[in-house]
Design an enzyme around this catalytic site. Structure first.
Site, PDB file in Angstrom:
ATOM      1  N   GLY A  29       0.843  -1.179   0.000  1.00 39.38           N
ATOM      2  CA  GLY A  29       0.000   0.000   0.000  1.00 39.38           C
ATOM      3  C   GLY A  29       0.885   1.237   0.000  1.00 39.38           C
ATOM      4  CE1 TYR A  30       3.762   2.474  -3.805  1.00 44.02           C
ATOM      5  CE2 TYR A  30       1.777   1.138  -4.021  1.00 44.02           C
ATOM      6  CZ  TYR A  30       3.114   1.365  -4.309  1.00 44.02           C
ATOM      7  OH  TYR A  30       3.794   0.465  -5.079  1.00 44.02           O
TER       8      TYR A  30
END
Length: 164
Positions: A29-30
């Site tokens: 994820g970011y």
């Protein structure tokens, strides 16, 4: 902080699976996009990565990566922006000793297979395995951070056909 230098290619067929020496499941994820701050869970290990921008058409950029406890990585995934990237990473040794990382994407990016070869310098020669197809180094839509917001399932036929 290390300078990451890599070439990126599309993959044809699945012959890489027959010659891979390792495979792992990755979910990432970011937290933010510029610089890119990524949380990754690779099998049973967690990683925090910060990547800078590229000044040479996507060939190289600064990267800092550190391992974090798995429980912390899983907790940080809740801080991430919407959308995750899921993939199986296959490691293949090329004839010249370079390791080719082949990412077979899942979820909204199912059907996309991309390979990367990390190099010591931008002009370092390397052996190109037969399963590597067209080079897409620096083509933004193939960046994992971009696949999170514009997944392969949304690409037009022209984009999937390899138009730069």
């Amino acid at each position: 902080m290390a300078l990451e230098i890599e070439r990126k290619f599309l993959v044809k067929g699945d012959a890489y699976k027959d010659v891979a020496f390792s495979r792992s499941k990755i979910i990432q994820g970011y937290i933010c996009g510029h610089p890119t701050v990524r949380i990754r869970v690779r099998d049973d290990r967690g990683f925090l990565t910060v990547k800078g921008g590229s000044n040479d058409g996507g060939l190289s950029r600064y990267e800092f990566e550190t391992e974090v406890p798995l429980a912390d990585a899983l907790a940080m995934m809740r801080l991430c922006q919407k959308g995750v990237v899921e993939k199986t990473r296959w490691l293949v040794k090329a004839d010249d000793g370079h390791v080719v990382e082949v990412d077979e994407f899942h979820g909204d990016n199912e059907g996309l297979i991309v390979a990367e070869i990390e190099l010591g310098s931008a002009d370092e020669p390397f052996s190109k395995p037969a399963f590597l197809d067209r080079e897409v180094t620096g083509v933004r839509r193939y960046y994992n951070s971009h696949l999170r917001t514009y997944p392969y399932v949304l690409w037009s036929l022209e984009e999937k056909g390899g138009s730069r």
